[in-house]
Design a protein around this motif. Sequence first.
Motif, PDB file in Angstrom:
ATOM      1  N   TRP A   1      -1.977   6.610  -2.646  1.00 48.72           N
ATOM      2  CA  TRP A   1      -2.260   8.017  -2.395  1.00 48.72           C
ATOM      3  C   TRP A   1      -3.412   8.146  -1.400  1.00 48.72           C
ATOM      4  CZ3 TRP A   1       0.521  12.094  -4.135  1.00 48.72           C
ATOM      5  CH2 TRP A   1       1.388  11.911  -5.209  1.00 48.72           C
ATOM      6  N   SER A   2      -3.362   9.186  -0.599  1.00 50.72           N
ATOM      7  CA  SER A   2      -4.429   9.497   0.351  1.00 50.72           C
ATOM      8  C   SER A   2      -5.105  10.785  -0.098  1.00 50.72           C
ATOM      9  CB  SER A   2      -3.862   9.658   1.763  1.00 50.72           C
ATOM     10  OG  SER A   2      -4.862  10.069   2.666  1.00 50.72           O
ATOM     11  N   PHE A   3      -6.399  10.721  -0.412  1.00 43.41           N
ATOM     12  CA  PHE A   3      -7.134  11.896  -0.866  1.00 43.41           C
ATOM     13  C   PHE A   3      -7.415  12.810   0.322  1.00 43.41           C
ATOM     14  CE2 PHE A   3     -11.200  14.044  -1.909  1.00 43.41           C
ATOM     15  CZ  PHE A   3     -10.755  14.775  -2.999  1.00 43.41           C
ATOM     16  N   LYS A   4      -7.062  14.090   0.198  1.00 42.02           N
ATOM     17  CA  LYS A   4      -7.184  15.036   1.301  1.00 42.02           C
ATOM     18  C   LYS A   4      -8.297  16.052   1.105  1.00 42.02           C
ATOM     19  CE  LYS A   4      -3.610  13.605   3.745  1.00 42.02           C
ATOM     20  NZ  LYS A   4      -3.743  13.111   5.125  1.00 42.02           N
ATOM     21  N   GLY A   5      -8.949  16.060  -0.054  1.00 34.29           N
ATOM     22  CA  GLY A   5      -9.946  17.095  -0.300  1.00 34.29           C
ATOM     23  C   GLY A   5      -9.284  18.463  -0.295  1.00 34.29           C
ATOM     24  N   ALA A   6      -9.876  19.408   0.436  1.00 38.73           N
ATOM     25  CA  ALA A   6      -9.322  20.762   0.509  1.00 38.73           C
ATOM     26  C   ALA A   6      -8.282  20.910   1.621  1.00 38.73           C
ATOM     27  CB  ALA A   6     -10.449  21.771   0.731  1.00 38.73           C
ATOM     28  N   GLN A   7      -8.014  19.864   2.373  1.00 38.17           N
ATOM     29  CA  GLN A   7      -7.077  19.941   3.493  1.00 38.17           C
ATOM     30  C   GLN A   7      -5.659  20.154   2.984  1.00 38.17           C
ATOM     31  OE1 GLN A   7      -7.327  16.612   6.121  1.00 38.17           O
ATOM     32  NE2 GLN A   7      -5.495  17.133   7.261  1.00 38.17           N
ATOM     33  N   SER A   8      -4.963  21.141   3.530  1.00 30.10           N
ATOM     34  CA  SER A   8      -3.630  21.499   3.053  1.00 30.10           C
ATOM     35  C   SER A   8      -2.532  21.178   4.071  1.00 30.10           C
ATOM     36  CB  SER A   8      -3.580  22.987   2.701  1.00 30.10           C
ATOM     37  OG  SER A   8      -3.909  23.775   3.836  1.00 30.10           O
ATOM     38  N   VAL A   9      -2.831  20.265   4.984  1.00 22.12           N
ATOM     39  CA  VAL A   9      -1.840  19.848   5.986  1.00 22.12           C
ATOM     40  C   VAL A   9      -1.877  18.327   6.088  1.00 22.12           C
ATOM     41  CG1 VAL A   9      -1.161  19.921   8.412  1.00 22.12           C
ATOM     42  CG2 VAL A   9      -2.034  21.985   7.312  1.00 22.12           C
ATOM     43  N   ALA A  10      -0.701  17.716   6.153  1.00 19.55           N
ATOM     44  CA  ALA A  10      -0.598  16.274   6.382  1.00 19.55           C
ATOM     45  C   ALA A  10       0.333  16.050   7.570  1.00 19.55           C
ATOM     46  CB  ALA A  10      -0.061  15.561   5.140  1.00 19.55           C
ATOM     47  N   GLU A  11      -0.081  15.173   8.483  1.00 17.61           N
ATOM     48  CA  GLU A  11       0.725  14.886   9.668  1.00 17.61           C
ATOM     49  C   GLU A  11       0.939  13.387   9.794  1.00 17.61           C
ATOM     50  OE1 GLU A  11      -0.786  16.463  13.259  1.00 17.61           O
ATOM     51  OE2 GLU A  11      -0.478  18.565  12.704  1.00 17.61           O
ATOM     52  N   TYR A  12       2.128  13.031  10.287  1.00 16.62           N
ATOM     53  CA  TYR A  12       2.464  11.633  10.542  1.00 16.62           C
ATOM     54  C   TYR A  12       3.057  11.564  11.942  1.00 16.62           C
ATOM     55  CZ  TYR A  12       1.905  11.316   5.491  1.00 16.62           C
ATOM     56  OH  TYR A  12       1.412  11.378   4.219  1.00 16.62           O
ATOM     57  N   THR A  13       2.605  10.603  12.724  1.00 18.76           N
ATOM     58  CA  THR A  13       3.059  10.488  14.103  1.00 18.76           C
ATOM     59  C   THR A  13       3.774   9.162  14.319  1.00 18.76           C
ATOM     60  OG1 THR A  13       0.915   9.580  14.770  1.00 18.76           O
ATOM     61  CG2 THR A  13       1.200  11.957  14.961  1.00 18.76           C
ATOM     62  N   ASN A  14       4.799   9.238  15.141  1.00 19.32           N
ATOM     63  CA  ASN A  14       5.536   8.046  15.586  1.00 19.32           C
ATOM     64  C   ASN A  14       5.964   7.151  14.421  1.00 19.32           C
ATOM     65  OD1 ASN A  14       5.159   8.727  18.396  1.00 19.32           O
ATOM     66  ND2 ASN A  14       3.044   8.017  18.194  1.00 19.32           N
TER      67      ASN A  14
ATOM     68  N   GLY B   1      -2.826  27.750  -7.664  1.00 25.20           N
ATOM     69  CA  GLY B   1      -3.766  28.092  -8.722  1.00 25.20           C
ATOM     70  C   GLY B   1      -4.655  29.197  -8.210  1.00 25.20           C
ATOM     71  N   TYR B   2      -4.842  30.248  -9.015  1.00 24.33           N
ATOM     72  CA  TYR B   2      -5.548  31.437  -8.543  1.00 24.33           C
ATOM     73  C   TYR B   2      -6.910  31.631  -9.201  1.00 24.33           C
ATOM     74  CZ  TYR B   2      -0.867  32.304  -6.833  1.00 24.33           C
ATOM     75  OH  TYR B   2       0.342  32.169  -6.209  1.00 24.33           O
ATOM     76  N   LEU B   3      -7.248  30.807 -10.210  1.00 28.93           N
ATOM     77  CA  LEU B   3      -8.550  30.956 -10.854  1.00 28.93           C
ATOM     78  C   LEU B   3      -9.674  30.506  -9.931  1.00 28.93           C
ATOM     79  CD1 LEU B   3      -7.804  29.716 -14.489  1.00 28.93           C
ATOM     80  CD2 LEU B   3      -8.119  32.059 -13.702  1.00 28.93           C
ATOM     81  N   MET B   4      -9.510  29.336  -9.302  1.00 31.04           N
ATOM     82  CA  MET B   4     -10.537  28.797  -8.397  1.00 31.04           C
ATOM     83  C   MET B   4      -9.842  28.197  -7.162  1.00 31.04           C
ATOM     84  SD  MET B   4     -13.094  26.966 -11.189  1.00 31.04           S
ATOM     85  CE  MET B   4     -11.780  26.064 -12.011  1.00 31.04           C
ATOM     86  N   PRO B   5      -9.126  29.006  -6.379  1.00 35.29           N
ATOM     87  CA  PRO B   5      -8.347  28.440  -5.272  1.00 35.29           C
ATOM     88  C   PRO B   5      -9.184  27.712  -4.238  1.00 35.29           C
ATOM     89  CG  PRO B   5      -8.480  30.836  -5.110  1.00 35.29           C
ATOM     90  CD  PRO B   5      -9.009  30.465  -6.461  1.00 35.29           C
ATOM     91  N   SER B   6     -10.445  28.125  -4.059  1.00 34.37           N
ATOM     92  CA  SER B   6     -11.276  27.470  -3.046  1.00 34.37           C
ATOM     93  C   SER B   6     -11.678  26.069  -3.466  1.00 34.37           C
ATOM     94  CB  SER B   6     -12.529  28.309  -2.774  1.00 34.37           C
ATOM     95  OG  SER B   6     -13.321  28.399  -3.946  1.00 34.37           O
ATOM     96  N   ARG B   7     -11.502  25.708  -4.763  1.00 35.03           N
ATOM     97  CA  ARG B   7     -11.920  24.401  -5.233  1.00 35.03           C
ATOM     98  C   ARG B   7     -10.756  23.420  -5.355  1.00 35.03           C
ATOM     99  NH1 ARG B   7     -15.268  27.494  -9.025  1.00 35.03           N
ATOM    100  NH2 ARG B   7     -17.393  27.515  -8.209  1.00 35.03           N
ATOM    101  N   LEU B   8      -9.569  23.834  -4.992  1.00 42.27           N
ATOM    102  CA  LEU B   8      -8.429  22.941  -5.155  1.00 42.27           C
ATOM    103  C   LEU B   8      -8.580  21.694  -4.283  1.00 42.27           C
ATOM    104  CD1 LEU B   8      -5.374  25.388  -5.244  1.00 42.27           C
ATOM    105  CD2 LEU B   8      -6.519  24.269  -7.137  1.00 42.27           C
TER     106      LEU B   8
END
Length: 956
Positions: free
Chosen positions: A694-707, A674-681
């Motif tokens: 579901w896990s809410f991530k806020g503005a974080q655009s990376v998800a990691e899972y270990t082991n 989305g390009y209208l308000m990308p900083s608010r995604l």
Amino acid sequence: MNMRSWLSSALVLVVMLAGSTSYAAKLADYFIETWTSNDGLPHNSINAIAQSEDGYLWFATWEGVAQYNGRDFKLLGRDAVNGILDSGTRALVADSNNQLWIGGARGSLTLRESYDWFPQPAATSLVNHVMIDQAKNLWIAVQGKGIFKREYTATHQYAAEKAIVTGFSGYRLTQLPNGDIYAATDLGLYRIHDEKAQPVHFPDGITPKRIMHVATDSQGRLLVATEMGAWRMDNQVLTPVHESLINESITVIEEDSDGNLWLGTIASGLIRVDGEIVERMEVADGLPNSRVISIFQDLEGSIWVGTNGGLMRLREAPFVAFTKTDGLYGDFVRAVLPYGNEGVLVGSDAGLNLIVGDQIRSFTPAPAPTLSVLSLASLKNGDVLVGTYLHGVYRLAGDQLTPFMSMAEGLPTTEVRAILQDKSGDLWFGTPVGLAHYSVATKQVQIYTKANSAMPDDYVVALAEDEFGRIWFGTGIGAGYIENGKVTALPIEDYEEAQFSFGFQIEPGFVWIATDRGIIRFKQADQSLAIISRSHGLPIDKFFQVVKDNSGSLWLSSNRGLWRIPYDQAHNVADGKQATIPFDRFGRGDGMGSSQANGGSNPALTMSPDGNMYVATALGVSRVNPFALSQADQYLLPVVIEEVAFGENAINPSHDNIVPAGTDRIRFSYAGLGYLMPSRLEYRTQLLGFEENWSFKGAQSVAEYTNLPPGNYEFRVAARYPYGTWSEADFHYAFTVEPFWWQRADVRVGLVLITLVGLGAIIYLRIYSLQQRERHLQQQVDIQTKALRQQSEEFERLSNEDVLTGLANRRAFDTALRQHLSNTSAETPLTLAILDIDHFKKINDTYSHVAGDQVINAVADTLKHFPNLDITARWGGEEFACLVYGDTESVLKQFEQLRNSIAQTQVDIGKERLSVTVSIGVASSSQSRNYSELLQLADKALYRAKKSGRNRVVHW
């Protein structure tokens, strides 16, 4: 959601946003953003623009192709994998099935489809444009060579190319609904039918040789850009788009979703044609360069313009600003008020105006002083009272603005900051020296002050009346109401020390109060108070006005923009049913004239009868349509998984979904396009097979899972604008984690049986000895446990505390800094300051190290008692460190106050009183959110402070 559904919803959004307001945007009203090579573009010449079905925007330059996700530009240059033969790129064409054609120098021609690349045989020279016709055949316009065709044979495969017409440069191709293909060339316009090319002639007297662009409009008609104007073909007849443009050299022509034509020129900038209206935008208006070479409208309705000097985006911003240049008397607006069925009165420091639609009218007072307007209020007969700074109260009746009341008629002062006519017709005036009540029945004025009543303060800035006839007042140090002549002050100071009450929102059963510590709700049923403030997630304290709109939101004005919170959730927070309040902030970047809304006069935020919100700011009045914002919130964003990595290795999600046994980490990078308000995604993720919710991530655009244990999983991600609808990705990525041999089910069963037998034998042999020792061990454990617990608690305290000062030590501060940086957002910057005691070595050498310790303790004691320092620590030796949340300007003022406070501190050293100063280096998380880099910036700032003469604050 499939791709067609997403495209449909995006187009519907553009239509709904266009139809949600009755005000037609002018070219000058568009909000402008620009990018150059300094912002991540590989080159400033934007040769072509496209948007693929997954939502990515693409920009062709002479130094490669830039893929844009709203946050970052990713460069694609010459590479054996993608098949790009040369970085110089001229052609970008999006096609169905998420395909993107890329063509450029050295005949480079390649096809991208999602994560895969399908390089094609090179053309004979620079590829200017490609086109897929109705039969899936590939057409190529080549520089200096002509037009060529490659017939479709299979998916991603085409036959050898066939020359259709040669001997000139082909620039652009388009196909009409009837199947005819038109080519723009340097030798004129050509029509191609059944692979035969014929020149197209223009009307008599018009002979443009160079045709630079062809396209089709929404009705399937041909659009032509030439060195002699822009043209449209209807029933095989070419007519000029506009007669005034006949002699204009047009480089590109495209139609937007509203039917407007956008034209680029060789040297005259950008042109928009709306029927007979021709509007221009040049470098002086914000265009990066006067030569426009590409134009594109994305699926959110924004217009992207590529020039020789960079990229520009025009969008209809949520807000429209009206300023002095548009016809207002003054830019410093203090009050706004609905007037009639359509208009809004605007009171500024220089007079009174009326906005109706996009038109501005002025009122000239009689007699004619310059009125500095502070307040506005409607009367029952339709007139309006106008409170001023120096001239008392004026009346607006029709078009006449005449004096109404001054000190001669009983006002305690000429400065009137709030006006109210109550249900009985009486008038109330809020002034800096008390509240004046004018009785219609007695024609007398009664003044309520702190001296003669229970008023908490004389400075009255807000007035309102509730359903019970109570007159509410807001002052500089409190709020309350008057009922039957009795003044009741509310204890709002008990709620986070609130004092200044700037405005009211009255509704049945409740009164909302905008204060300098948040918004306070008064509940009529039990007369209870509840606050919504920083403790509930709001980043700031001070709000000037609170107004409820028609779409279920409360709007709050402030010095840091306009804020929107959900109305129902605000009540939940006030009732204690919800811990935090979600919010959305709007400011200058959204089209407001200024992020600084004004307070201290009323009303400074209002809703007009048509549902638009008007806010008074330090640079004009800003208007927003909440319904249009609500429609944007419902936009179903496309979401893409940009990268999947197994361990340290990035894989191709289209093909690779088997995770080797022993892989300790799986990482997903994703983006909402989305390009209208990308900083608010905002994002949320879920790994099916591992997470139930579901896990809410806020503005974080990376998800990691270990082991992850062996098994089958499916990764899901969704994005939204704040308050919007969650839109799931167009596909879910499914994968399998393979087991080691000993993790196989059959092997595990066997191992479990063997282990159980062995354990049984061991337990049987050991049980007797354990019983014998049990009683003895228990006694020892009881004795030692208590001692160990005490020792552990002491070690924990000492490991995090500086022994000399009692402040946190560097170890504790390092941990806190990392945690705070990881949780810091762009909306709430974090500032790091490092303090160094000036000339400390001289103090030690002159007065002894014992004296040095006294100085350190004196500075530490000042830090402990200085307000609003979030974290303070002794950094080491004579250095201290502090963390503070807030905007940079206010934080710098705070540290200047701290420096001055320390400079006034004196330390008794024997018979001498020693003055101490410090140098302070400051850096902000808006400069870097990297732990080491932020420390380096603050340290550099400290070095500069010391080098500049010490006893100062320096911001890097």
